[in-house]
Design a protein around this motif. Sequence first.
Motif, PDB file in Angstrom:
ATOM      1  N   ALA A  20      42.918 -12.718   1.598  1.00 31.62           N
ATOM      2  CA  ALA A  20      42.138 -11.636   0.983  1.00 31.62           C
ATOM      3  C   ALA A  20      41.970 -10.491   1.972  1.00 31.62           C
ATOM      4  N   THR A  21      41.717 -10.840   3.225  1.00 33.37           N
ATOM      5  CA  THR A  21      41.554  -9.802   4.247  1.00 33.37           C
ATOM      6  C   THR A  21      42.839  -8.999   4.398  1.00 33.37           C
ATOM      7  N   GLU A  22      43.970  -9.677   4.325  1.00 30.64           N
ATOM      8  CA  GLU A  22      45.234  -8.970   4.470  1.00 30.64           C
ATOM      9  C   GLU A  22      45.452  -7.966   3.330  1.00 30.64           C
ATOM     10  N   VAL A  23      45.094  -8.380   2.115  1.00 31.96           N
ATOM     11  CA  VAL A  23      45.249  -7.475   0.968  1.00 31.96           C
ATOM     12  C   VAL A  23      44.344  -6.250   1.119  1.00 31.96           C
ATOM     13  N   VAL A  24      43.113  -6.501   1.532  1.00 31.25           N
ATOM     14  CA  VAL A  24      42.163  -5.391   1.679  1.00 31.25           C
ATOM     15  C   VAL A  24      42.590  -4.494   2.832  1.00 31.25           C
ATOM     16  N   ASN A  25      43.036  -5.112   3.905  1.00 28.87           N
ATOM     17  CA  ASN A  25      43.518  -4.309   5.038  1.00 28.87           C
ATOM     18  C   ASN A  25      44.706  -3.432   4.634  1.00 28.87           C
ATOM     19  N   GLU A  26      45.571  -3.995   3.838  1.00 31.00           N
ATOM     20  CA  GLU A  26      46.724  -3.210   3.395  1.00 31.00           C
ATOM     21  C   GLU A  26      46.262  -1.998   2.582  1.00 31.00           C
ATOM     22  N   ASN A  27      45.279  -2.236   1.753  1.00 24.44           N
ATOM     23  CA  ASN A  27      44.728  -1.153   0.951  1.00 24.44           C
ATOM     24  C   ASN A  27      44.169  -0.044   1.846  1.00 24.44           C
ATOM     25  N   ARG A  28      43.482  -0.452   2.882  1.00 24.66           N
ATOM     26  CA  ARG A  28      42.908   0.531   3.822  1.00 24.66           C
ATOM     27  C   ARG A  28      44.027   1.319   4.510  1.00 24.66           C
ATOM     28  N   ARG A  29      45.055   0.578   4.911  1.00 24.13           N
ATOM     29  CA  ARG A  29      46.177   1.198   5.600  1.00 24.13           C
ATOM     30  C   ARG A  29      46.866   2.227   4.691  1.00 24.13           C
ATOM     31  N   LEU A  30      47.106   1.831   3.456  1.00 23.11           N
ATOM     32  CA  LEU A  30      47.810   2.714   2.520  1.00 23.11           C
ATOM     33  C   LEU A  30      46.979   3.962   2.203  1.00 23.11           C
ATOM     34  N   LEU A  31      45.696   3.779   2.052  1.00 20.99           N
ATOM     35  CA  LEU A  31      44.855   4.941   1.777  1.00 20.99           C
ATOM     36  C   LEU A  31      44.862   5.896   2.974  1.00 20.99           C
ATOM     37  N   ARG A  32      44.856   5.336   4.171  1.00 27.51           N
ATOM     38  CA  ARG A  32      44.939   6.195   5.367  1.00 27.51           C
ATOM     39  C   ARG A  32      46.254   6.982   5.341  1.00 27.51           C
ATOM     40  N   GLU A  33      47.327   6.289   4.979  1.00 33.38           N
ATOM     41  CA  GLU A  33      48.634   6.973   4.907  1.00 33.38           C
ATOM     42  C   GLU A  33      48.598   8.116   3.900  1.00 33.38           C
ATOM     43  N   LEU A  34      47.987   7.834   2.766  1.00 35.46           N
ATOM     44  CA  LEU A  34      47.885   8.865   1.734  1.00 35.46           C
ATOM     45  C   LEU A  34      47.074  10.048   2.258  1.00 35.46           C
ATOM     46  N   PHE A  35      45.984   9.747   2.912  1.00 38.20           N
ATOM     47  CA  PHE A  35      45.116  10.818   3.401  1.00 38.20           C
ATOM     48  C   PHE A  35      45.789  11.632   4.518  1.00 38.20           C
ATOM     49  N   GLU A  36      46.767  11.017   5.189  1.00 37.79           N
ATOM     50  CA  GLU A  36      47.518  11.758   6.213  1.00 37.79           C
ATOM     51  C   GLU A  36      48.137  13.036   5.619  1.00 37.79           C
ATOM     52  N   TYR A  37      48.566  12.947   4.364  1.00 36.15           N
ATOM     53  CA  TYR A  37      49.198  14.096   3.712  1.00 36.15           C
ATOM     54  C   TYR A  37      48.244  15.277   3.576  1.00 36.15           C
ATOM     55  N   ARG A  38      46.953  14.993   3.677  1.00 35.36           N
ATOM     56  CA  ARG A  38      45.991  16.083   3.514  1.00 35.36           C
ATOM     57  C   ARG A  38      45.929  16.950   4.767  1.00 35.36           C
ATOM     58  N   LYS A  39      46.532  16.465   5.837  1.00 36.24           N
ATOM     59  CA  LYS A  39      46.546  17.265   7.068  1.00 36.24           C
ATOM     60  C   LYS A  39      47.519  18.439   6.969  1.00 36.24           C
ATOM     61  N   GLU A  40      48.486  18.327   6.054  1.00 36.95           N
ATOM     62  CA  GLU A  40      49.509  19.366   5.924  1.00 36.95           C
ATOM     63  C   GLU A  40      48.910  20.724   5.565  1.00 36.95           C
ATOM     64  N   THR A  41      49.677  21.755   5.871  1.00 35.36           N
ATOM     65  CA  THR A  41      49.360  23.071   5.332  1.00 35.36           C
ATOM     66  C   THR A  41      49.777  23.031   3.861  1.00 35.36           C
ATOM     67  N   ASN A  42      48.984  23.669   3.019  1.00 36.92           N
ATOM     68  CA  ASN A  42      49.220  23.597   1.570  1.00 36.92           C
ATOM     69  C   ASN A  42      49.468  22.143   1.143  1.00 36.92           C
ATOM     70  N   PRO A  43      48.454  21.298   1.309  1.00 32.28           N
ATOM     71  CA  PRO A  43      48.661  19.851   1.150  1.00 32.28           C
ATOM     72  C   PRO A  43      49.162  19.439  -0.240  1.00 32.28           C
ATOM     73  N   ARG A  44      49.975  18.417  -0.209  1.00 36.16           N
ATOM     74  CA  ARG A  44      50.505  17.873  -1.466  1.00 36.16           C
ATOM     75  C   ARG A  44      49.477  16.985  -2.170  1.00 36.16           C
ATOM     76  N   VAL A  45      48.462  16.584  -1.420  1.00 33.48           N
ATOM     77  CA  VAL A  45      47.409  15.759  -2.020  1.00 33.48           C
ATOM     78  C   VAL A  45      46.126  16.580  -2.033  1.00 33.48           C
ATOM     79  N   THR A  46      45.599  16.859  -3.221  1.00 36.47           N
ATOM     80  CA  THR A  46      44.370  17.653  -3.304  1.00 36.47           C
ATOM     81  C   THR A  46      43.159  16.744  -3.151  1.00 36.47           C
TER      82      THR A  46
END
Lengths: 299, 269, 378, 435
Positions: free
Chosen positions: C164-190
Amino acid sequence: MAESAGEKKEYWRWQENCWIDESKDWRAAKIITAGIDVGSVSSQAVVCVDGELYGFNSMRTGNNSPDSATNALAGVLEKSGMKLEDITYVIGTGYGRVNVPFAHKAITEIACHARGANYMGGNTIRTILDMGGQDCKAIHCDEKGKVTNFLMNDKCAAGTGRGMEVIADLMQIPIAELGPRSFDVDEEPEAVSSTCVVFAKSEALGLLKSGYSKNKVIAAYCQAMAERVVSLIERIGVENDFFITGGIAKNPGVVKRIEKLLGTKAAETKYDSQIAGALGAALFGHTLMLKQGASKAAA
Amino acid sequence: MITAGIDMGSRTIKVVFLEELKVDGAPQLKWGIKGKHIMFPDELDPDLAAEKAFDDALKDAGISRDQISNVVATGAGRKQVKFATSDVTEVGAGARGAVFMCPTAKTVVDVGAEEGRGVKANAEGKVVDFAGNEKCAAGAGAFAESMSRALQLSLKDFGEASLRSDKSIPMNAQCTVFAESEVVSLIHSATPKEDIAKAVLDAVASRVCAMVRRVGIEDDVILIGGMVHNPGFVQSLKGALGVDKVHLPDMPEYISALGAAIIAAENKA
Amino acid sequence: MSGLFDQFKEWYEKRHDYAKAWKARTGGQVVATMCTYTPEELLIAANMLPVRVLGAHEPQNVTEPHIFGMFCPFCRDSLAQGLLGRYDYCDGVTLTQSCIQYRQTFNSWREHVPTVKWDYYLPMPNEVQSRFAKTQHYSEVKKFRTFMEGVVGKAISDTELKQATEVVNENRRLLRELFEYRKETNPRVTGVDALYASITAQFVDKAEHNKELKRVLAELPKQPQNRQEGIRFMTIGSENDDVSFMAMVESVGSTIVIDDQCSGTRYFWNEARVQDDPIATIADRYCERPACPTKDYPAHTRFDHVLMLAKDYNAKAAVFLQQKFCDPHEGDYPDLKRHLEANGIPTLFLEFDITNPLGPFRIRIEAFLETLGEEELF
Amino acid sequence: MAKYPTEQLKCWKKAKELREQYYINYAQAKDKGGIRWSGSAWALDAIPAGLGKDVYSLTGEPYGAAVALDKKFNKECQDAAESAGFARDLCAYMRTYWGSIHIDKYLFGGPFPKPDFNFQTQICCSHAKWYQHASMVEKTPDFYIDVSVGPYKDLDDDRLMYVTNQGLESIGWMEKVTGRKFDDELFIEAVKNEMRSTSLWAEICTLNKAKPAPLDEKTMYSLYVLATLSKSSKWCADFYEECRDEVKDRVARGIAAVPNERCRVMSDTQPPWGFLKIFRYLEEYGAVSIGSLYTFGLEGIWETKPDGSWGPRTTPMQQGIDITTREQAMKLYCDWNLSKPQWQHFYDPRLKTEMMKTIVKEWGVNGVMLHLNRGCEGLSIGIMENRLGLAASGIPVMTFEGNMGDEREFDLGRTQNRVDSFMETLALKREFAHA
C-alpha cells in the motif's frame, strides 16, 4: 397589507448631481475621454477634455446597468451639447464595468480611485480611503497614482455606507444632515458597541430608550463607523497625504472623527468626492490616447 | 372581563382586546377577540405613542378604559408601556398566540423584520425551547422588503412573482448587507425579477429554517409575523423545512399582541 | 478545451458515483476521511477506499444546530454533505488530529450521519517537531492498525502495508512529476488542471489514479506550450477546490503555478522513506510532511517552505485563500505575508466561505494584477 | 423578596490583593534578579517553579481578561493586533496580549515586561500561534508541551509518556535558556501545591451544591482566577484552604450568595468580561448562576466518587504516595493535568455534555445558558452539540452570542431580551431592577 399605509420618506436618499465646467470649450479640445463608474448604489460619468475634468453626472444606479451607464453619461452630454461620437475613448469601472455598452476598456475601481484621487488631491496623495455603499477600501499609491497596495473589508459590512443609510432612515433625518447633527451634542458619546449594520436598528432604539437624543445616537454611530474604518486603514498603514473618496467623504461627522483618530487631516478638494472612480477612468483613457497618438506618430 | 395585549414593535404598535365568553358548562374559559388596532408611531417617544395607540384602539373597539382588567405588553418596547400590568417577551407572547390560533401547533416559526426565530411550544402555548439567529446570519422580513424595493415591486407582487419562478439561484452571502449587493448584481446581469424574488425568499427561508432546526421541526408548524401574507415566502419555507403544511393564522401581525392579551386573561383567571 | 485532464474532471464532478461504483465492483469498504494527515496507507492495506470529504459549495441550512457559525466554512460544508446523505456509501469515518475545527465535523458526523458503522479518532501529535513525536505517532498508527484489523476481521500484514505504501508513494511521485510542468514558461499544466489531478488523488483508487497520471504524463510532452501565462501566481491556504474561482483567476491574465494547500502540494509533497518497519515508514512520513499551520511550531517551517515553492516555480505573487474563521491560517497569515513580501513576493488576501462571490473576488484579482503591471496606463 | 441571609465573602478582598500582587511581582521580578516567564493559564507551571523561589509568571488568558475590564486599553490592544494584520475572529485574549506587546504597554503600568522565556501548553490551535508570534516579536525563546493525546478516559502509558517526556525535556531547555540549575525539590513541592490547589478548588465548587448556593458565579470568577495565575504556588493552595473553610462555614450557616435565590442556572465558557452585569440581571429574577464547567473544570481537578457523584480528585499525597524523584513527579503531574475536565471536550462534545448533565443533576440546576463565545474557539468547540445533548435530556437551555474579550461582539439589549424569554420558560418573573 396594513404596512403599506402611509407614504414612507426615503431619508437615506442622497442628492443626485450634474455639473460642467462652463469656462472650458470642449470643441477646442484634442482629446475627449470619459469614465463611467457603475457602482452597486450609484453611477457616475466623468468627461475629461485634454486630461482636465470637464463635467460629471452622479446618480442612483437603476435596475439595469447598461441603462445606468448611458443615463449617467447622457446628463453630461445634454448639459454640454456634446455627442457620444465626440468622445474618443471611454473606460468603464465599478461593479458594472463590463456592462458599459460604449466602453472601450474596463479597469477596476481600485485603480481608478487612486488615479482620480491623485488628480483631485494632488500627486502627494499616498493613502486613499474609499468608503462606498457596501464596501470600504484602503489604497496605497505612488506619485503617479498607481496602486501599490490595497485592502478591502471582508466578512463584515460594518463601516460601509449602508449603515449610515439605515440610521438616516431610522432617525428620519435626511442623510446629508447626519454629519452636521452629529456635532450638535452636549458631550461626545462613546461609539456604539456593535457596528453590525443588520442590528443597527435595535441598538439605536435601545440608545434612544436609554435617554440619548437623536443627535447623540448619530454621533455614536459616526464614531463607531470611524473606528471601524480606521482599523481597516491601519492594517495597511497611513502614509501622508491622505485622501477620502466615496459618498461618506461628504459626511463630516465621520470624516472629522476619522481624522481625529488617525491624527492627520484628509487632503481637501474642490471636487465631488463621489466621482473619483469615474474621473480616474477618464484620465486613464486620456493617457492611453496620448500614448497611442505618440506611437502612431512614431510609426 | 376584557383584557388587552399591546405589542410595541420598532415601527408599529398593535393592540388586541380579548373578551371572556361565558359558555355554560364549558370546563375551560373561552375567549373572543373584541377588537384589534394597528398604529404607526410618528414620534419616537414610546410613552406617548403607546398611550395614543391604546386610546385609539379603545375608541375603535368602543370600549372604555375601566372595562379593561389587565394589560400585558410585549415587543421590543414592552418595558415602555407604563399602563401595562405586566409584560412578556415576544417569544412567549408569540408562542401563546400561535397555539391559540392553531392548538395543534408544536413548532412556531416567527419571522420578524430583523430576526427569524424557531420556537418549540407545548399544548398550553408555553415555550419549551427557542432559538434566534446570531449576528452574521440575521436579516429576515426587512431584507425581503428592501429587496422588493430594489426590484421596484410591492411586497405583495414580490411574493407572487417568486411563485412564477422555478429557478433556484443560491445567495452566497450570509450577511444581508452583502446579500443586497448580490441582488444588485443579479439585477445588473438582467436576471428575471421573478427569479430574483425567489432567490431572496429562498435565502430568508433557509436562514429561518436553520434556526428552526435547532429546536427541531415537529408537526404542526405555524408561521407568524407579516410574512404570512407572502405566498412566495410560505412556499420557500415549506421547501426549506421539508414539510407539506405550514399553518397560516388569520391576522398574523397581531399574534404577539393576542398572545399578550391571552396571558393577561390567564394571569387574571 | 478538450482534454488531457477530462478523466480527473469527471472523477471530481462525479465523485460519489465513482465511489459507489468502486464499492459495487470491489466489495470493499469506503471510508470518509477528513484530513490529509490520515495515514491512507493503512486503509488501502485493509482493501478500503479512503475518500476525503469535500464540500459542495452550495448554501445549506443543516449545520446550524451542530456547529456554531463562527467556525470554518469548509468544516461546516463537509458536515453538511454528511447530514444531507451524500456520503451514505461510507462505512466508516476517521479523523487524524489536526485543527480543532475539523473535530466538530467529525464528531457531529459520527453522531448524526446514520450510515456510519464505525469511527476512529487518531490523536496524532500536534508538535511534530518534538523529538518524541515520531515515537508517539508510531504508537498511534499501531493502535489504528489494530483497530482496523478489528473492523475487517483479519490481520493486516506487513507485506500488505508495504504494498500500500508503494502505491501511495508512486502517486506522490507522479503528482510531483506532473507539477514539475508548472515550472515551465507558459505552462502546459494550468492551476485548474493541477487542482483536478491533486484533489482527485484524495478520493480515487490510487492504482487507478496512478494509471491515469502516467497516461497524462506520457501525453504532456506532445502538448503545445501556447498559453499566455500572464502573471504567475501561487496560492496559499487550507483546503480549496473551488474550481470556478480558479478558472476565473486564470481567465483574467494569470496562471496559478504552485500552491501550499492541503488540497494540493501539502497532500502529496513528500514520499514516505521506506524503512524495515512499515508502521515506522508510515508514521514518520506524516510527521515529516510539509506542515499545516496547526502543527507548525516552535519553528515556522512553513514560511521557508512556501518561499522555496514560490522561488522554484517562479511565482511572481501569492494569493492567500483564507477559509473564513480558520484560526491556524489566520494566525500565520500576517507573519507569513511579511516574510514573502520581504522576499519580493507581493500578496493578496481573499477570504473564502462555503460559497464565494466571484464578482467581488474578480475585482480584487484584477486590481491586484493592475498593481503588478498595467504600466501603459501611467 | 429576600429568602436567605447573605453577607460579603471575607476572603474576597484577599483574593483581590493576591491577584494585584501577582501582576506587580511579574513586572518587578527583574529588580531583584528574578526570572520572568509567560504562558497559558493551563501551562504546566510547576515546572518553571523548579528554577528557584524568585520565578514569576504572566499567564496570558487572565491577563487578557483583566485587560477586557479596561474598555479603553482593551480597544487599544485589539486595534494594535488588527493593525498588525490579525483577524478579528482570532482568540480575543491572544489578540489583546499581542496588542499589548505591540504597543509596549502593560495594563498595570509601564512598558510590557518582556519574559525571559515563553513556556506554553498546546491543546487548542491558538496556544502555539500565540507564543510563536509573541516570541518572534519579543525575540524570546519558547517551549511548547503538546498535550493533545486524546481524552483522559483513553489515556495509556504511551500517551502519558509522550507528555511526560516533553515535560522532562523542558527542564534541560529551561536550564539552558536561564543559566540556572533546576531544583527537583522545589519542583516536587510545586507539583504538590498544584494538586492541592486544584483539588481544593473542586472541593469549593462542590460546596455550591448546597441550597442556597454559598457562591454565585460572578464571585467565583474572583476566586478561581488565582489558580489561573499560579496554581502551583503555595500561596494559591493556602488561599484555597482558607476559602474552602469559609465557604463550608457559609453552607453550615445557610448564607446565600443571592438572597432571593429561586432558581439555579449554570453558564458555559468564559463570560463576556465587559458585561458581568448580565449576572446581576439574572439576580433580578432570583436566578443564581452556580458556576459552569468553565469555572469548575478549567482549574479544578475532579473525579467520579464511588457513589457515582462528582467531587475533588484525591491527590497522590492523600493516597499516601511518596513523591521523591523528578521523573515520578513529572508523570504524576502530567496525569493530573490530563484529567482536567476542560480538556476533554476538545476530543468529543459528548464528554462535556455528560459532565454538564452531572452538574445539572448534582447541583440542582434548572437551566443552562450557553455563551456562544466568538472570542474562544477552544471552549466553544462542540457547543451546539452540547446544546442538542442537553435539550435532548429535557434540560432547558438557551444560547447567547458574545465575546469574552472583545465587547464589540456583545449586544447587551439583545442578550437581556433572550434572558427574559429564557426566564419565562423557567416560569420566573423579574422581581426588581438593579439601579
